[in-house]
Design an enzyme around this catalytic site. Sequence first.
Site, PDB file in Angstrom:
ATOM      1  N   LYS A  36      22.199 -82.010  28.860  1.00 42.32           N
ATOM      2  CA  LYS A  36      21.289 -81.081  29.552  1.00 42.32           C
ATOM      3  C   LYS A  36      21.806 -80.844  30.975  1.00 42.32           C
ATOM      4  O   LYS A  36      22.781 -80.121  31.134  1.00 42.32           O
ATOM      5  CB  LYS A  36      19.860 -81.634  29.490  1.00 42.32           C
ATOM      6  CG  LYS A  36      19.320 -81.609  28.046  1.00 42.32           C
ATOM      7  CD  LYS A  36      17.840 -81.910  27.939  1.00 42.32           C
ATOM      8  CE  LYS A  36      17.320 -81.582  26.545  1.00 42.32           C
ATOM      9  NZ  LYS A  36      17.096 -82.753  25.691  1.00 42.32           N
ATOM     10  N   SER A  77       8.831 -82.104  26.881  1.00 39.03           N
ATOM     11  CA  SER A  77       9.575 -80.846  26.924  1.00 39.03           C
ATOM     12  C   SER A  77       8.730 -79.601  26.707  1.00 39.03           C
ATOM     13  O   SER A  77       9.147 -78.514  27.075  1.00 39.03           O
ATOM     14  CB  SER A  77      10.696 -80.885  25.889  1.00 39.03           C
ATOM     15  OG  SER A  77      10.150 -81.002  24.601  1.00 39.03           O
ATOM     16  N   HIS A  88      15.085 -84.923  30.114  1.00 43.43           N
ATOM     17  CA  HIS A  88      14.709 -83.725  30.876  1.00 43.43           C
ATOM     18  C   HIS A  88      14.502 -84.049  32.355  1.00 43.43           C
ATOM     19  O   HIS A  88      13.730 -83.358  33.031  1.00 43.43           O
ATOM     20  CB  HIS A  88      13.433 -83.093  30.311  1.00 43.43           C
ATOM     21  CG  HIS A  88      13.656 -82.260  29.086  1.00 43.43           C
ATOM     22  ND1 HIS A  88      14.269 -81.023  29.126  1.00 43.43           N
ATOM     23  CD2 HIS A  88      13.367 -82.482  27.793  1.00 43.43           C
ATOM     24  CE1 HIS A  88      14.328 -80.523  27.906  1.00 43.43           C
ATOM     25  NE2 HIS A  88      13.795 -81.386  27.070  1.00 43.43           N
TER      26      HIS A  88
END
Length: 409
Positions: free
Chosen positions: A256, A197, A225
Amino acid sequence: MYGAVKEELAQKLSQIQSEGLYKAERVIVTPQGAAIRVRDGREVLNFCANNYLGLSNDDRIRDAGIKAMEAWGYGLSSVRFICGTQAPHKELEKKVADFLGMEDAILFSSCFDANGAVFEPLLDEDCAIITDSLNHASIIDGVRLCKAKRWVFKHADMRDVEEIDPDTGKQAKGLERCLKESQGARIRMIATDGVFSMDGDIANLQAICDLAERYNALVMVDDSHATGFVGKTGRGTWEHCGVAGRVDIITTTFGKALGGASGGVIAARKEIVEYMRQKARPYLFSNTLAPSIVGGTLKALEMLTATTELRDRLAANTERFRTRMTEAGFDIRKGVHPICPVMLYDEKLAHAMADALLEEGIYVIGFSFPVVPRGKARIRVQISAAHTEGQIDAAVTAFVKVGKKLGVL
Ligand SMILES: *Cc1c(COP(=O)(O)O)cnc(C)c1O
């Protein structure tokens, strides 16, 4: 007793403050989106959310969440195995397993919980876990909860070496060295983030799967992610790296790209999932996912399976930002991920620049030690499919203006 504790906490808090590590929370007075308003009433462009596909406040997802709440209620007041399983929970497990190319899946309240759950049931003291040094905090904590012996390999280093890491001044090993040293273990598992990240770099899953096969180890990837937008059809890093069928366990979040509410999952081979349902403590002892979140996430998966439009727009926006910033003279860590680290190296400069950008209406965050290594301070920009080209260009213009003022350009 509390008097002494209060004193100690006050000291620790002021220490955090004096080190410049105090995390203040900005209050947003609108739903999440490309443009948001903060409490002083100003509208700013948001470049620091994990709202990669712009689904956090998407009408279709909101409607699906509302419909699911109307049909299935607000909450279930139960864990899954007592009376917390409704038909949509089973449907979501099936759909998310399919989306991730896995046999089955099991839901958690968060990916933090999924990572807290995944290691302990599988790995005993005669087993080994081999983990990337930059893995997410929840993997680190999950590993702590299991009794397996632990090897940490230097971030992204696949080699059979042990040498001084210039970033830390300490001895560090490559993955292959760790695999050689852990040969005696009964079960071995390599654990890695799919995307890291702070740098937006993608794990080299080709090399990791090759080594896992050569040295007989399982592979676990946390794709928080990546799920929904990395890879040609947004399936994640396994698709991007071309390792379908070679990863044993994927954990990921619904918090997310997939609408951004909350929830997480372990997707894996079917016996692993079946065993987790019996043994995983955050599954057995924590509440079931709320129906509205299940409904919203199902809708997100349906939309992303039907078309790659959003992930394509995100890729185009990312390319636009990366190219224009590089042309303007900024040092952007190379890559293709919508996490775009604008490298400033100096900690004070990174925070001053983030503050100045907010004045220009661009909401970004500066990161410095200990979140990133000393001398590697940066502003982390996160691009979204919800950004218009005009908003991307406005961000670049603000970066150039502030960059000139602060002597970066
Ligand atoms: C965000 C993140 C998590 C935590 O996900 P939650 O569902 O918010 O708990 C776990 N792992 C990685 C790699 C993440 O980026």
